[in-house]
Write a protein that holds these residues in place. Structure first.
Motif, mmCIF file in Angstrom:
data_model
loop_
_atom_site.group_PDB
_atom_site.id
_atom_site.type_symbol
_atom_site.label_atom_id
_atom_site.label_comp_id
_atom_site.label_asym_id
_atom_site.label_seq_id
_atom_site.Cartn_x
_atom_site.Cartn_y
_atom_site.Cartn_z
ATOM 1 N N MET A 1 0.911 -0.937 0.101
ATOM 2 C CA MET A 1 0.010 0.082 0.158
ATOM 3 C C MET A 1 0.944 1.295 -0.025
ATOM 4 O O MET A 1 1.757 1.235 0.731
ATOM 5 C CB MET A 1 -0.948 -0.089 1.100
ATOM 6 C CG MET A 1 -1.444 1.389 1.472
ATOM 7 S SD MET A 1 -2.440 1.225 3.374
ATOM 8 C CE MET A 1 -3.717 0.408 2.798
ATOM 9 N N LYS A 2 0.501 2.054 -0.671
ATOM 10 C CA LYS A 2 1.290 3.201 -0.645
ATOM 11 C C LYS A 2 0.581 4.469 -0.203
ATOM 12 O O LYS A 2 -0.789 4.765 -0.633
ATOM 13 C CB LYS A 2 1.402 4.023 -2.475
ATOM 14 C CG LYS A 2 2.366 5.127 -2.361
ATOM 15 C CD LYS A 2 2.493 5.634 -3.932
ATOM 16 C CE LYS A 2 3.332 6.738 -4.058
ATOM 17 N NZ LYS A 2 3.197 8.055 -3.666
ATOM 18 N N PRO A 3 0.985 4.798 1.143
ATOM 19 C CA PRO A 3 0.113 5.809 2.030
ATOM 20 C C PRO A 3 0.092 7.321 1.126
ATOM 21 O O PRO A 3 1.094 7.814 0.692
ATOM 22 C CB PRO A 3 0.889 6.035 3.102
ATOM 23 C CG PRO A 3 1.982 4.743 3.222
ATOM 24 C CD PRO A 3 2.321 4.438 1.829
ATOM 25 N N ASN A 4 -0.778 7.939 1.137
ATOM 26 C CA ASN A 4 -1.323 9.211 0.739
ATOM 27 C C ASN A 4 -1.688 10.125 1.576
ATOM 28 O O ASN A 4 -2.259 9.818 2.641
ATOM 29 C CB ASN A 4 -2.288 9.078 -0.155
ATOM 30 C CG ASN A 4 -1.751 8.399 -1.635
ATOM 31 O OD1 ASN A 4 -0.881 8.648 -2.341
ATOM 32 N ND2 ASN A 4 -2.756 7.432 -2.250
ATOM 33 N N ASP B 220 -4.694 9.658 4.304
ATOM 34 C CA ASP B 220 -5.231 8.496 4.574
ATOM 35 C C ASP B 220 -4.960 8.109 6.135
ATOM 36 O O ASP B 220 -4.004 8.665 6.836
ATOM 37 C CB ASP B 220 -4.165 7.250 3.882
ATOM 38 C CG ASP B 220 -4.023 7.250 2.664
ATOM 39 O OD1 ASP B 220 -5.187 7.812 2.074
ATOM 40 O OD2 ASP B 220 -3.407 6.574 1.882
ATOM 41 N N ILE B 221 -5.998 7.142 6.757
ATOM 42 C CA ILE B 221 -6.004 6.801 8.047
ATOM 43 C C ILE B 221 -5.743 5.406 7.952
ATOM 44 O O ILE B 221 -6.308 4.431 7.289
ATOM 45 C CB ILE B 221 -7.375 7.109 8.702
ATOM 46 C CG1 ILE B 221 -7.697 8.572 8.679
ATOM 47 C CG2 ILE B 221 -7.511 6.402 10.163
ATOM 48 C CD1 ILE B 221 -9.004 8.972 9.523
ATOM 49 N N LEU B 222 -4.522 4.894 8.765
ATOM 50 C CA LEU B 222 -4.157 3.769 8.800
ATOM 51 C C LEU B 222 -4.288 2.879 10.043
ATOM 52 O O LEU B 222 -3.998 3.690 11.028
ATOM 53 C CB LEU B 222 -2.695 3.706 8.093
ATOM 54 C CG LEU B 222 -2.598 4.474 6.545
ATOM 55 C CD1 LEU B 222 -0.860 4.547 6.368
ATOM 56 C CD2 LEU B 222 -3.027 3.703 5.626
ATOM 57 N N ARG C 55 -3.858 3.870 15.370
ATOM 58 C CA ARG C 55 -4.297 4.220 14.222
ATOM 59 C C ARG C 55 -3.668 5.638 13.769
ATOM 60 O O ARG C 55 -3.309 6.430 14.674
ATOM 61 C CB ARG C 55 -5.769 4.647 14.366
ATOM 62 C CG ARG C 55 -6.570 3.576 14.412
ATOM 63 C CD ARG C 55 -8.122 3.675 14.768
ATOM 64 N NE ARG C 55 -8.666 4.958 14.187
ATOM 65 C CZ ARG C 55 -9.715 5.538 14.634
ATOM 66 N NH1 ARG C 55 -10.655 4.531 15.010
ATOM 67 N NH2 ARG C 55 -10.043 6.500 14.180
ATOM 68 N N ARG D 53 -2.938 9.058 10.922
ATOM 69 C CA ARG D 53 -3.523 9.870 9.740
ATOM 70 C C ARG D 53 -2.064 10.398 9.028
ATOM 71 O O ARG D 53 -1.243 11.023 9.796
ATOM 72 C CB ARG D 53 -4.161 11.141 10.257
ATOM 73 C CG ARG D 53 -4.888 11.858 9.010
ATOM 74 C CD ARG D 53 -5.542 12.865 9.201
ATOM 75 N NE ARG D 53 -6.616 12.701 10.357
ATOM 76 C CZ ARG D 53 -6.622 13.676 11.370
ATOM 77 N NH1 ARG D 53 -5.583 14.701 11.579
ATOM 78 N NH2 ARG D 53 -7.090 13.456 12.420
ATOM 79 N N ARG E 281 -6.121 -0.691 6.252
ATOM 80 C CA ARG E 281 -6.963 0.543 6.605
ATOM 81 C C ARG E 281 -7.712 -0.003 7.556
ATOM 82 O O ARG E 281 -8.210 -1.258 7.806
ATOM 83 C CB ARG E 281 -7.968 0.563 5.482
ATOM 84 C CG ARG E 281 -7.112 1.257 4.161
ATOM 85 C CD ARG E 281 -7.993 1.829 3.380
ATOM 86 N NE ARG E 281 -7.069 2.617 2.206
ATOM 87 C CZ ARG E 281 -6.397 3.407 2.102
ATOM 88 N NH1 ARG E 281 -6.122 4.267 3.220
ATOM 89 N NH2 ARG E 281 -5.807 3.932 0.952
#
Length: 101
Positions: free
Chosen positions: A1-4, A7-9, A24, A26, A68
């Motif tokens: 996954m490429k975080p942008n 994004d909440i991960l 969690r 952001r 996610r």
């Protein structure tokens, strides 16, 4: 996954061993720092159970291990307060004295 950005991960041990207790997160941005293949530096905010930021952090993770979280709200925008029809409270300096002239 490429975080942008935005994004909440869910950051768990699958992303890095330091996250034995998942958090969690952001994303503000993925930092363009030279590092090991398959690893990345992320700048962002740790979130509490309500989705509010509690700490700004820079984390070192394997993006392949990021997930996610379930039930993420799409928008973080807050609604303006409802008009109650009453006069707003006058500002005071903490001792009850009106500070307006």
């Amino acid at each position: 996954m490429k975080p942008n950005p935005g994004d909440i991960l869910l950051v768990t041990r699958a992303a890095s061993v330091q996250f034995a207790k998942p958090i969690r997160f952001r994303v503000i941005r993925a930092l363009d720092w030279t590092t090991y293949d398959g690893w990345a530096w992320l700048d962002g905010y740790e979130l509490d159970a309500r989705g509010e930021a509690v700490a700004r952090r820079t984390i070192f993770v394997q993006p392949a291990g990021l997930r996610r979280p379930p039930h993420v709200r799409a928008s973080r925008a807050r609604a303006p307060p409802a008009h109650t029809g009453t006069q707003p409270r006058r500002p005071t300096c903490g001792n009850g004295v009106d500070t307006r002239r």
